[in-house]
Design a protein around this motif. Sequence first.
Motif: not given
Ligand code: BTN
Length: 322
Positions: A86-87, A110, A113, A116, A129, A131, A174, A182, A206
Amino acid sequence: MKLREEILQVLRDGGEHSGEALAERLGISRSAVWKTVKQLRRDGYAISAATRRGYRLDFAKDPLSLAILTAAMPGRRIVYREEIDSTNAAARQLAEAGAEAGTAVIAARQTAGRGRLGRSFSSDEGGLYMSVILRPSLGAEDAALLTAFAATAAAEAIEELVPSAPEIGIKWVNDLFCRGRKLAGILCEGALSIESGGFSYVVVGIGINLRRSAIPAELSEIAIALDEICTTVPGRAALAKAILDRLAASDAALAERRFLSEYRRRSVILGREVLVVRGDERYTAVAESIDDRGALSVLDRAGERHLLSSGEVSIRLGEAAR
Ligand code: BTN
Protein backbone atom coordinates in the motif's frame (compact mmCIF):
# COMPACT_ATOMS: atom_id res chain seq x y z
CA MET A 1 6.63 25.88 -22.05
CA LYS A 2 9.58 23.60 -22.85
CA LEU A 3 9.71 21.99 -26.29
CA ARG A 4 9.28 18.48 -24.87
CA GLU A 5 6.13 19.59 -23.03
CA GLU A 6 4.79 21.24 -26.17
CA ILE A 7 5.32 18.08 -28.21
CA LEU A 8 3.78 15.92 -25.49
CA GLN A 9 0.79 18.22 -25.31
CA VAL A 10 0.10 17.71 -29.01
CA LEU A 11 0.70 13.94 -28.86
CA ARG A 12 -1.55 13.50 -25.84
CA ASP A 13 -4.59 13.55 -28.10
CA GLY A 14 -3.55 9.99 -29.02
CA GLY A 15 -3.53 10.78 -32.76
CA GLU A 16 -0.77 10.57 -35.34
CA HIS A 17 1.20 13.73 -36.14
CA SER A 18 3.82 13.91 -38.87
CA GLY A 19 7.21 15.45 -38.09
CA GLU A 20 6.41 18.09 -40.67
CA ALA A 21 3.07 19.00 -39.09
CA LEU A 22 4.59 19.13 -35.60
CA ALA A 23 7.48 21.29 -36.83
CA GLU A 24 5.12 23.69 -38.55
CA ARG A 25 2.70 23.87 -35.62
CA LEU A 26 5.46 24.55 -33.08
CA GLY A 27 7.58 26.76 -35.34
CA ILE A 28 10.69 24.56 -35.16
CA SER A 29 12.72 22.37 -37.50
CA ARG A 30 11.91 18.71 -38.21
CA SER A 31 15.27 17.71 -36.76
CA ALA A 32 14.40 19.52 -33.50
CA VAL A 33 11.18 17.49 -33.41
CA TRP A 34 13.10 14.26 -34.01
CA LYS A 35 15.74 15.06 -31.34
CA THR A 36 13.07 15.88 -28.77
CA VAL A 37 11.13 12.71 -29.56
CA LYS A 38 14.34 10.69 -29.10
CA GLN A 39 14.85 12.39 -25.73
CA LEU A 40 11.26 11.64 -24.69
CA ARG A 41 11.72 7.99 -25.66
CA ARG A 42 14.89 7.83 -23.56
CA ASP A 43 12.76 9.11 -20.67
CA GLY A 44 10.41 6.17 -21.19
CA TYR A 45 7.57 7.65 -23.28
CA ALA A 46 6.33 5.08 -25.80
CA ILE A 47 6.21 7.17 -28.98
CA SER A 48 5.80 5.18 -32.17
CA ALA A 49 6.72 6.54 -35.60
CA ALA A 50 4.93 5.00 -38.60
CA THR A 51 6.32 5.79 -42.06
CA ARG A 52 4.28 8.44 -43.83
CA ARG A 53 1.87 8.71 -40.90
CA GLY A 54 3.83 10.23 -38.07
CA TYR A 55 4.42 10.11 -34.33
CA ARG A 56 1.94 8.70 -31.87
CA LEU A 57 2.06 8.47 -28.10
CA ASP A 58 1.08 4.96 -27.13
CA PHE A 59 -1.30 5.39 -24.21
CA ALA A 60 -1.93 1.68 -23.85
CA LYS A 61 1.61 1.31 -22.59
CA ASP A 62 1.74 4.50 -20.46
CA PRO A 63 5.14 3.53 -19.08
CA LEU A 64 5.98 4.44 -15.52
CA SER A 65 9.35 4.50 -13.86
CA LEU A 66 11.25 6.61 -11.36
CA ALA A 67 13.01 8.29 -14.32
CA ILE A 68 9.70 9.28 -15.94
CA LEU A 69 8.25 10.52 -12.67
CA THR A 70 11.36 12.49 -11.77
CA ALA A 71 11.48 14.03 -15.25
CA ALA A 72 7.83 15.08 -14.85
CA MET A 73 8.37 16.46 -11.34
CA PRO A 74 11.96 17.62 -10.94
CA GLY A 75 12.86 18.51 -7.36
CA ARG A 76 10.17 16.37 -5.73
CA ARG A 77 11.21 13.37 -3.63
CA ILE A 78 9.49 10.36 -5.18
CA VAL A 79 9.53 6.72 -4.23
CA TYR A 80 8.35 4.49 -7.08
CA ARG A 81 7.54 0.79 -6.90
CA GLU A 82 6.10 -1.37 -9.62
CA GLU A 83 4.34 -3.35 -6.91
CA ILE A 84 3.79 -2.46 -3.28
CA ASP A 85 1.38 -3.51 -0.53
CA SER A 86 0.00 0.00 0.00
CA THR A 87 1.45 3.37 -0.94
CA ASN A 88 -0.28 4.84 2.13
CA ALA A 89 1.47 2.36 4.43
CA ALA A 90 4.83 3.13 2.81
CA ALA A 91 4.27 6.90 2.98
CA ARG A 92 3.32 6.67 6.65
CA GLN A 93 6.57 4.84 7.40
CA LEU A 94 8.53 7.53 5.56
CA ALA A 95 6.65 10.28 7.39
CA GLU A 96 7.35 8.65 10.77
CA ALA A 97 11.03 8.55 9.79
CA GLY A 98 10.94 12.30 9.13
CA ALA A 99 10.47 12.52 5.34
CA GLU A 100 9.76 16.04 4.15
CA ALA A 101 6.35 17.32 3.14
CA GLY A 102 5.70 16.73 -0.57
CA THR A 103 7.38 13.30 -0.61
CA ALA A 104 5.28 11.03 -2.81
CA VAL A 105 5.01 7.25 -3.06
CA ILE A 106 3.67 6.01 -6.39
CA ALA A 107 3.07 2.44 -7.54
CA ALA A 108 1.87 0.69 -10.69
CA ARG A 109 -0.16 -1.74 -8.58
CA GLN A 110 -0.89 -2.50 -4.92
CA THR A 111 -1.36 -5.90 -3.33
CA ALA A 112 -3.11 -4.55 -0.20
CA GLY A 113 -4.58 -1.20 -1.21
CA ARG A 114 -6.44 0.36 1.69
CA GLY A 115 -9.81 2.12 1.60
CA ARG A 116 -11.79 4.06 4.19
CA LEU A 117 -13.40 2.38 7.19
CA GLY A 118 -11.05 -0.61 7.03
CA ARG A 119 -12.11 -1.62 3.53
CA SER A 120 -9.71 -2.74 0.82
CA PHE A 121 -9.13 -0.86 -2.42
CA SER A 122 -8.70 -2.94 -5.55
CA SER A 123 -5.48 -1.81 -7.22
CA ASP A 124 -4.57 -3.78 -10.34
CA GLU A 125 -2.33 -2.37 -13.08
CA GLY A 126 -4.25 0.28 -15.01
CA GLY A 127 -4.80 2.81 -12.26
CA LEU A 128 -2.88 5.59 -10.59
CA TYR A 129 -2.01 4.75 -6.99
CA MET A 130 -0.18 7.37 -5.01
CA SER A 131 0.25 8.85 -1.57
CA VAL A 132 1.80 12.13 -0.58
CA ILE A 133 3.05 13.32 2.78
CA LEU A 134 1.75 16.68 3.98
CA ARG A 135 2.51 18.47 7.21
CA PRO A 136 -0.47 20.82 7.34
CA SER A 137 -1.21 23.41 9.99
CA LEU A 138 -4.63 21.93 10.59
CA GLY A 139 -6.51 21.09 13.79
CA ALA A 140 -7.89 17.56 14.18
CA GLU A 141 -11.43 18.98 14.03
CA ASP A 142 -10.79 20.14 10.46
CA ALA A 143 -9.41 16.84 9.16
CA ALA A 144 -12.38 16.24 6.81
CA LEU A 145 -11.43 19.41 4.97
CA LEU A 146 -8.20 17.89 3.75
CA THR A 147 -10.04 14.95 2.17
CA ALA A 148 -12.49 17.38 0.59
CA PHE A 149 -9.64 19.48 -0.73
CA ALA A 150 -7.82 16.44 -2.14
CA ALA A 151 -11.00 15.24 -3.87
CA THR A 152 -11.52 18.66 -5.44
CA ALA A 153 -7.87 18.80 -6.53
CA ALA A 154 -8.04 15.34 -8.14
CA ALA A 155 -11.29 16.15 -9.99
CA GLU A 156 -9.86 19.42 -11.30
CA ALA A 157 -6.60 17.77 -12.35
CA ILE A 158 -8.42 15.08 -14.35
CA GLU A 159 -10.58 17.68 -16.08
CA GLU A 160 -7.55 19.84 -16.85
CA LEU A 161 -5.71 16.98 -18.56
CA VAL A 162 -8.80 15.54 -20.24
CA PRO A 163 -10.89 18.52 -21.29
CA SER A 164 -13.29 16.18 -23.11
CA ALA A 165 -14.11 14.27 -19.89
CA PRO A 166 -17.63 14.63 -18.53
CA GLU A 167 -17.79 16.58 -15.30
CA ILE A 168 -16.34 14.65 -12.38
CA GLY A 169 -18.61 14.67 -9.34
CA ILE A 170 -17.75 14.08 -5.69
CA LYS A 171 -19.66 11.82 -3.34
CA TRP A 172 -19.11 13.08 0.20
CA VAL A 173 -16.63 12.74 1.50
CA ASN A 174 -13.95 11.17 -0.59
CA ASP A 175 -15.15 9.49 -3.77
CA LEU A 176 -14.87 10.84 -7.29
CA PHE A 177 -17.97 9.86 -9.22
CA CYS A 178 -18.97 9.80 -12.84
CA ARG A 179 -22.16 8.40 -14.38
CA GLY A 180 -23.22 7.05 -10.98
CA ARG A 181 -20.09 4.95 -10.53
CA LYS A 182 -16.89 5.42 -8.55
CA LEU A 183 -13.90 6.69 -10.50
CA ALA A 184 -11.49 7.29 -7.63
CA GLY A 185 -11.13 7.06 -3.88
CA ILE A 186 -9.14 9.04 -1.36
CA LEU A 187 -7.85 7.95 2.01
CA CYS A 188 -6.25 10.48 4.37
CA GLU A 189 -4.40 9.06 7.35
CA GLY A 190 -2.34 10.98 9.85
CA ALA A 191 -0.70 11.21 13.23
CA LEU A 192 -1.79 13.75 15.81
CA SER A 193 0.77 15.56 17.88
CA ILE A 194 -0.28 15.96 21.52
CA GLU A 195 2.05 18.93 21.86
CA SER A 196 0.62 21.01 19.04
CA GLY A 197 -2.92 19.63 19.04
CA GLY A 198 -2.55 19.36 15.28
CA PHE A 199 -1.16 16.78 12.89
CA SER A 200 2.53 15.94 12.82
CA TYR A 201 1.86 14.55 9.34
CA VAL A 202 -0.96 13.53 7.06
CA VAL A 203 -0.72 11.05 4.21
CA VAL A 204 -3.16 11.71 1.37
CA GLY A 205 -3.67 8.52 -0.66
CA ILE A 206 -5.40 8.67 -4.02
CA GLY A 207 -6.43 5.77 -6.25
CA ILE A 208 -7.87 6.50 -9.71
CA ASN A 209 -9.25 3.89 -12.13
CA LEU A 210 -7.72 4.81 -15.47
CA ARG A 211 -8.45 1.69 -17.50
CA ARG A 212 -11.23 -0.85 -17.46
CA SER A 213 -8.56 -3.52 -17.00
CA ALA A 214 -8.00 -2.20 -13.46
CA ILE A 215 -11.55 -2.97 -12.37
CA PRO A 216 -12.39 -6.54 -11.31
CA ALA A 217 -15.62 -7.98 -12.74
CA GLU A 218 -17.40 -7.95 -9.38
CA LEU A 219 -16.97 -4.16 -9.14
CA SER A 220 -17.91 -3.32 -12.72
CA GLU A 221 -21.43 -2.19 -11.73
CA ILE A 222 -20.21 0.30 -9.15
CA ALA A 223 -16.80 1.37 -10.46
CA ILE A 224 -15.86 3.17 -13.66
CA ALA A 225 -12.53 3.87 -15.38
CA LEU A 226 -11.44 6.99 -17.20
CA ASP A 227 -11.12 5.12 -20.51
CA GLU A 228 -14.86 4.38 -20.32
CA ILE A 229 -15.77 8.05 -20.24
CA CYS A 230 -13.24 9.69 -22.55
CA THR A 231 -11.22 8.84 -25.62
CA THR A 232 -7.79 9.72 -24.24
CA VAL A 233 -6.37 8.83 -20.87
CA PRO A 234 -3.63 11.02 -19.42
CA GLY A 235 -0.27 9.45 -18.61
CA ARG A 236 0.08 8.49 -14.97
CA ALA A 237 3.13 10.73 -14.48
CA ALA A 238 1.33 13.76 -15.91
CA LEU A 239 -1.76 13.08 -13.82
CA ALA A 240 0.28 12.56 -10.65
CA LYS A 241 2.05 15.86 -11.29
CA ALA A 242 -1.19 17.77 -11.88
CA ILE A 243 -2.66 16.47 -8.62
CA LEU A 244 0.50 16.90 -6.55
CA ASP A 245 0.97 20.47 -7.81
CA ARG A 246 -2.52 21.31 -6.58
CA LEU A 247 -2.01 19.59 -3.23
CA ALA A 248 1.16 21.63 -2.71
CA ALA A 249 -1.11 24.64 -2.19
CA SER A 250 -3.09 22.88 0.56
CA ASP A 251 -2.05 25.16 3.45
CA ALA A 252 -3.36 28.30 1.81
CA ALA A 253 -6.42 26.54 0.43
CA LEU A 254 -7.37 25.08 3.80
CA ALA A 255 -6.92 28.43 5.52
CA GLU A 256 -9.06 30.27 2.97
CA ARG A 257 -11.55 27.44 2.36
CA ARG A 258 -12.47 28.90 -0.99
CA PHE A 259 -12.27 25.42 -2.58
CA LEU A 260 -15.37 24.45 -0.56
CA SER A 261 -17.72 26.13 -3.01
CA GLU A 262 -16.19 24.03 -5.80
CA TYR A 263 -16.43 20.92 -3.60
CA ARG A 264 -20.12 21.62 -2.95
CA ARG A 265 -20.77 22.40 -6.61
CA ARG A 266 -19.40 18.98 -7.58
CA SER A 267 -21.42 17.14 -4.94
CA VAL A 268 -23.52 14.33 -6.38
CA ILE A 269 -25.54 13.94 -3.16
CA LEU A 270 -26.73 17.40 -2.12
CA GLY A 271 -30.51 17.60 -2.38
CA ARG A 272 -30.75 13.85 -2.90
CA GLU A 273 -31.80 10.86 -0.88
CA VAL A 274 -28.94 8.83 0.56
CA LEU A 275 -28.46 5.84 2.83
CA VAL A 276 -26.41 6.76 5.90
CA VAL A 277 -24.35 3.87 7.28
CA ARG A 278 -22.75 4.32 10.69
CA GLY A 279 -21.60 1.03 12.18
CA ASP A 280 -24.73 -1.15 12.47
CA GLU A 281 -27.06 1.82 12.19
CA ARG A 282 -28.49 2.76 8.80
CA TYR A 283 -31.19 5.18 7.78
CA THR A 284 -32.45 7.03 4.74
CA ALA A 285 -32.11 10.81 4.70
CA VAL A 286 -31.85 13.75 2.37
CA ALA A 287 -28.37 15.31 2.10
CA GLU A 288 -28.94 19.01 2.74
CA SER A 289 -25.63 20.86 3.04
CA ILE A 290 -21.90 20.63 3.70
CA ASP A 291 -20.62 23.05 6.32
CA ASP A 292 -17.32 24.95 6.46
CA ARG A 293 -15.63 22.05 8.25
CA GLY A 294 -16.67 19.54 5.60
CA ALA A 295 -19.40 17.98 7.80
CA LEU A 296 -22.58 16.81 6.06
CA SER A 297 -26.03 17.79 7.31
CA VAL A 298 -28.81 15.30 6.52
CA LEU A 299 -32.53 15.30 7.28
CA ASP A 300 -33.99 11.87 8.09
CA ARG A 301 -37.56 10.73 7.34
CA ALA A 302 -38.69 11.55 10.88
CA GLY A 303 -37.66 15.16 10.29
CA GLU A 304 -34.57 14.95 12.48
CA ARG A 305 -31.39 16.65 11.34
CA HIS A 306 -27.97 14.96 11.79
CA LEU A 307 -24.54 16.51 11.33
CA LEU A 308 -22.17 13.82 10.07
CA SER A 309 -18.41 14.00 10.23
CA SER A 310 -16.54 11.75 7.86
CA GLY A 311 -14.71 9.49 10.30
CA GLU A 312 -17.19 6.68 10.78
CA VAL A 313 -19.98 7.35 8.31
CA SER A 314 -20.45 6.05 4.83
CA ILE A 315 -23.02 7.35 2.37
CA ARG A 316 -24.67 5.27 -0.33
CA LEU A 317 -26.56 6.80 -3.15
CA GLY A 318 -30.11 5.55 -3.61
CA GLU A 319 -31.37 4.52 -7.05
CA ALA A 320 -33.09 7.90 -7.27
CA ALA A 321 -29.75 9.66 -6.94
CA ARG A 322 -28.01 7.96 -9.87
C1 BTN B 1 -11.71 4.60 -0.48
O1 BTN B 1 -12.29 4.64 -1.57
O2 BTN B 1 -12.25 4.13 0.53
C2 BTN B 1 -10.32 5.18 -0.40
C3 BTN B 1 -9.41 4.51 -1.36
C4 BTN B 1 -8.01 5.05 -1.33
C5 BTN B 1 -7.09 4.24 -2.20
C6 BTN B 1 -5.72 4.84 -2.33
S1 BTN B 1 -4.78 4.04 -3.58
C7 BTN B 1 -3.34 4.83 -3.05
C8 BTN B 1 -3.38 4.87 -1.55
N1 BTN B 1 -2.82 3.66 -0.98
C9 BTN B 1 -3.73 2.94 -0.33
O3 BTN B 1 -3.51 1.85 0.25
N2 BTN B 1 -4.93 3.55 -0.37
C10 BTN B 1 -4.86 4.80 -1.10
